[in-house]
Design a protein around this motif. Structure first.
Motif, PDB file in Angstrom:
ATOM      1  N   LEU A  75       0.834  -1.209   0.000  1.00  0.00           N
ATOM      2  CA  LEU A  75       0.000   0.000   0.000  1.00  0.00           C
ATOM      3  C   LEU A  75       0.869   1.260   0.000  1.00  0.00           C
ATOM      4  O   LEU A  75       0.543   2.261  -0.647  1.00  0.00           O
ATOM      5  CB  LEU A  75      -0.945   0.007   1.208  1.00  0.00           C
ATOM      6  CG  LEU A  75      -1.857  -1.215   1.386  1.00  0.00           C
ATOM      7  CD1 LEU A  75      -2.865  -0.971   2.500  1.00  0.00           C
ATOM      8  CD2 LEU A  75      -2.597  -1.554   0.110  1.00  0.00           C
ATOM      9  N   TRP A  97      -7.116  -2.529  -4.335  1.00  0.00           N
ATOM     10  CA  TRP A  97      -6.410  -3.325  -3.326  1.00  0.00           C
ATOM     11  C   TRP A  97      -6.029  -4.700  -3.854  1.00  0.00           C
ATOM     12  O   TRP A  97      -6.865  -5.320  -4.516  1.00  0.00           O
ATOM     13  CB  TRP A  97      -7.315  -3.492  -2.096  1.00  0.00           C
ATOM     14  CG  TRP A  97      -6.644  -4.155  -0.942  1.00  0.00           C
ATOM     15  CD1 TRP A  97      -5.979  -3.542   0.071  1.00  0.00           C
ATOM     16  CD2 TRP A  97      -6.572  -5.564  -0.678  1.00  0.00           C
ATOM     17  NE1 TRP A  97      -5.493  -4.473   0.950  1.00  0.00           N
ATOM     18  CE2 TRP A  97      -5.834  -5.728   0.513  1.00  0.00           C
ATOM     19  CE3 TRP A  97      -7.038  -6.706  -1.327  1.00  0.00           C
ATOM     20  CZ2 TRP A  97      -5.577  -6.985   1.069  1.00  0.00           C
ATOM     21  CZ3 TRP A  97      -6.770  -7.957  -0.789  1.00  0.00           C
ATOM     22  CH2 TRP A  97      -6.049  -8.079   0.402  1.00  0.00           C
ATOM     23  N   PRO A  98      -4.833  -5.234  -3.609  1.00  0.00           N
ATOM     24  CA  PRO A  98      -3.785  -4.523  -2.879  1.00  0.00           C
ATOM     25  C   PRO A  98      -2.785  -3.811  -3.767  1.00  0.00           C
ATOM     26  O   PRO A  98      -2.017  -3.009  -3.262  1.00  0.00           O
ATOM     27  CB  PRO A  98      -3.080  -5.665  -2.141  1.00  0.00           C
ATOM     28  CG  PRO A  98      -3.174  -6.826  -3.091  1.00  0.00           C
ATOM     29  CD  PRO A  98      -4.498  -6.662  -3.810  1.00  0.00           C
ATOM     30  N   TRP A 193      -4.137   6.617   0.715  1.00  0.00           N
ATOM     31  CA  TRP A 193      -4.471   5.466  -0.140  1.00  0.00           C
ATOM     32  C   TRP A 193      -5.978   5.425  -0.389  1.00  0.00           C
ATOM     33  O   TRP A 193      -6.428   5.179  -1.504  1.00  0.00           O
ATOM     34  CB  TRP A 193      -3.991   4.168   0.541  1.00  0.00           C
ATOM     35  CG  TRP A 193      -3.890   2.995  -0.389  1.00  0.00           C
ATOM     36  CD1 TRP A 193      -2.776   2.529  -0.999  1.00  0.00           C
ATOM     37  CD2 TRP A 193      -4.968   2.143  -0.826  1.00  0.00           C
ATOM     38  NE1 TRP A 193      -3.076   1.454  -1.792  1.00  0.00           N
ATOM     39  CE2 TRP A 193      -4.412   1.191  -1.706  1.00  0.00           C
ATOM     40  CE3 TRP A 193      -6.334   2.102  -0.575  1.00  0.00           C
ATOM     41  CZ2 TRP A 193      -5.177   0.206  -2.324  1.00  0.00           C
ATOM     42  CZ3 TRP A 193      -7.097   1.124  -1.204  1.00  0.00           C
ATOM     43  CH2 TRP A 193      -6.514   0.189  -2.060  1.00  0.00           C
ATOM     44  N   ARG A 194      -6.752   5.686   0.675  1.00  0.00           N
ATOM     45  CA  ARG A 194      -8.220   5.603   0.566  1.00  0.00           C
ATOM     46  C   ARG A 194      -8.788   6.629  -0.412  1.00  0.00           C
ATOM     47  O   ARG A 194      -9.851   6.432  -0.967  1.00  0.00           O
ATOM     48  CB  ARG A 194      -8.853   5.805   1.948  1.00  0.00           C
ATOM     49  CG  ARG A 194      -8.627   4.616   2.855  1.00  0.00           C
ATOM     50  CD  ARG A 194      -9.585   4.663   4.037  1.00  0.00           C
ATOM     51  NE  ARG A 194      -9.458   3.476   4.843  1.00  0.00           N
ATOM     52  CZ  ARG A 194      -9.035   3.456   6.105  1.00  0.00           C
ATOM     53  NH1 ARG A 194      -8.710   4.584   6.705  1.00  0.00           N
ATOM     54  NH2 ARG A 194      -8.950   2.332   6.761  1.00  0.00           N
ATOM     55  N   ASP A 197      -9.035   4.860  -3.593  1.00  0.00           N
ATOM     56  CA  ASP A 197      -9.614   3.510  -3.523  1.00  0.00           C
ATOM     57  C   ASP A 197     -10.697   3.249  -4.582  1.00  0.00           C
ATOM     58  O   ASP A 197     -11.756   3.882  -4.578  1.00  0.00           O
ATOM     59  CB  ASP A 197     -10.196   3.287  -2.112  1.00  0.00           C
ATOM     60  CG  ASP A 197     -10.527   1.823  -1.853  1.00  0.00           C
ATOM     61  OD1 ASP A 197     -10.557   1.031  -2.810  1.00  0.00           O
ATOM     62  OD2 ASP A 197     -10.763   1.479  -0.679  1.00  0.00           O
ATOM     63  N   SER A 218     -16.941  -3.762  -0.371  1.00  0.00           N
ATOM     64  CA  SER A 218     -15.614  -3.429   0.152  1.00  0.00           C
ATOM     65  C   SER A 218     -15.691  -2.227   1.074  1.00  0.00           C
ATOM     66  O   SER A 218     -16.253  -1.183   0.722  1.00  0.00           O
ATOM     67  CB  SER A 218     -14.661  -3.134  -0.996  1.00  0.00           C
ATOM     68  OG  SER A 218     -13.468  -2.598  -0.468  1.00  0.00           O
ATOM     69  N   PRO A 221      -9.177  -0.919   2.936  1.00  0.00           N
ATOM     70  CA  PRO A 221      -8.164  -1.517   3.809  1.00  0.00           C
ATOM     71  C   PRO A 221      -8.183  -0.908   5.213  1.00  0.00           C
ATOM     72  O   PRO A 221      -8.570   0.252   5.375  1.00  0.00           O
ATOM     73  CB  PRO A 221      -6.839  -1.197   3.111  1.00  0.00           C
ATOM     74  CG  PRO A 221      -7.111  -0.095   2.175  1.00  0.00           C
ATOM     75  CD  PRO A 221      -8.589  -0.064   1.889  1.00  0.00           C
ATOM     76  N   LEU A 227      -7.884  -6.038   3.684  1.00  0.00           N
ATOM     77  CA  LEU A 227      -9.130  -5.513   3.122  1.00  0.00           C
ATOM     78  C   LEU A 227     -10.321  -6.002   3.937  1.00  0.00           C
ATOM     79  O   LEU A 227     -10.389  -7.178   4.304  1.00  0.00           O
ATOM     80  CB  LEU A 227      -9.274  -5.970   1.673  1.00  0.00           C
ATOM     81  CG  LEU A 227     -10.448  -5.356   0.921  1.00  0.00           C
ATOM     82  CD1 LEU A 227     -10.189  -3.874   0.662  1.00  0.00           C
ATOM     83  CD2 LEU A 227     -10.669  -6.060  -0.404  1.00  0.00           C
TER      84      LEU A 227
END
Ligand code: BTN
Length: 250
Positions: A75, A97-98, A193-194, A197, A218, A221, A227
């Motif tokens: 990540l 992800w990932p 990161w989100r 996503d 989902s 993460p 996840l």
């Protein structure tokens, strides 16, 4: 700090990085090749390499963190690559992800994190972060089976991009994010990161490493880098590894 090892042709930059790491190469050293004939992808898949048209590199990381933290490095690398590619194409990419980097839902880059044997002493352990980016490929460079799921930076921008310049940007960005991670700032990296996503809130299916299928929405993460999925029945599943795809409607 790290050294740059450049090659015209290799089996795989990940394999070469592993060999160099076993001989004691420093944290932050990087292997780059113009071509590789055994490019490795996740879950035993191969990585389609087009000589001179993609960026193929592997960075040696000697993590100063517990082994349980290693999974987070994929990540960490994702944020590093997403920042650079978003800047190059002047549009925000998505992270699936990932390890997939997507442009409009199509894969333009992948990340393969591979660790040394975990029973080595802390100073001998390492993780190889392998990155493959489709840079100057035209659609005709992709095999039939990848055509509908892959793209390149050139396909997106209509421009030929300097692979040397892109390498410098990606390498710098990786070292920056690895340093951030080393300072214990994973939660900051995770919130970034989100923002990229691709799967968040989407109905998806996950095949975990035991081949077990889990289907649900989902939730993205978590702090461990795993996840989280919520099934229709409301149960929560944590997936540490495995292949993730959007659920095909019945
Ligand atoms: C994936 O999406 O499955 C990960 C692909 C990673 C490919 C890169 S190319 C450079 C490095 N060397 C390899 O053999 N694999 C990684």
């Amino acid at each position: 700090m790290g050294k740059i090892y450049r090659y015209e042709q290799l089996d795989s930059t990940n394999l070469e990085a592993k060999r160099i790491a076993q001989q004691g190469a420093d944290h932050g050293s990087v292997v780059i090749a113009r071509s590789q004939d055994k490019g490795r992808g996740r879950l035993g898949k191969s990585w389609h390499t087009v000589p001179g048209k993609g960026l193929y590199l592997s960075v040696i990381v000697r993590p100063q963190v517990a082994i349980e933290e290693y999974a987070k490095l994929t990540l960490v690398a994702g944020v590093a690559v997403a920042r650079v590619v978003s800047e190059v194409i002047a549009e925000k990419v998505q992270l699936k992800w990932p390890n997939d980097v997507l442009i409009c839902g199509k894969k333009c880059a992948g990340i393969l994190a591979e660790s040394s044997a975990l029973n080595l002493s802390a100073e001998d352990r390492f993780v190889i972060l392998g990155i493959g980016i489709n840079v100057n490929q035209s659609l005709s460079d992709f095999p039939e089976e990848l055509l509908s799921i892959c793209t390149s930076l050139k396909e997106k921008t209509g421009r030929t991009i300097s692979i040397d310049d892109l390498f410098t940007q990606v390498y710098d960005s990786l070292l920056q994010q690895i340093e951030r991670f080393g300072k214990g700032l994973f939660s900051e990296i995770l919130s970034e990161w989100r923002e990229y996503d691709f799967l968040a809130g989407k109905e998806m299916e996950c095949v975990d490493i035991d081949g077990k299928r889990v289907r649900g929405v989902s939730l993205g993460p978590d702090e461990k880098g795993a996840l989280f999925i919520r099934t229709k029945k409301g149960s929560l599943h944590e997936v540490l590894s495995g292949d993730v795809r959007l659920a095909i409607s019945d």
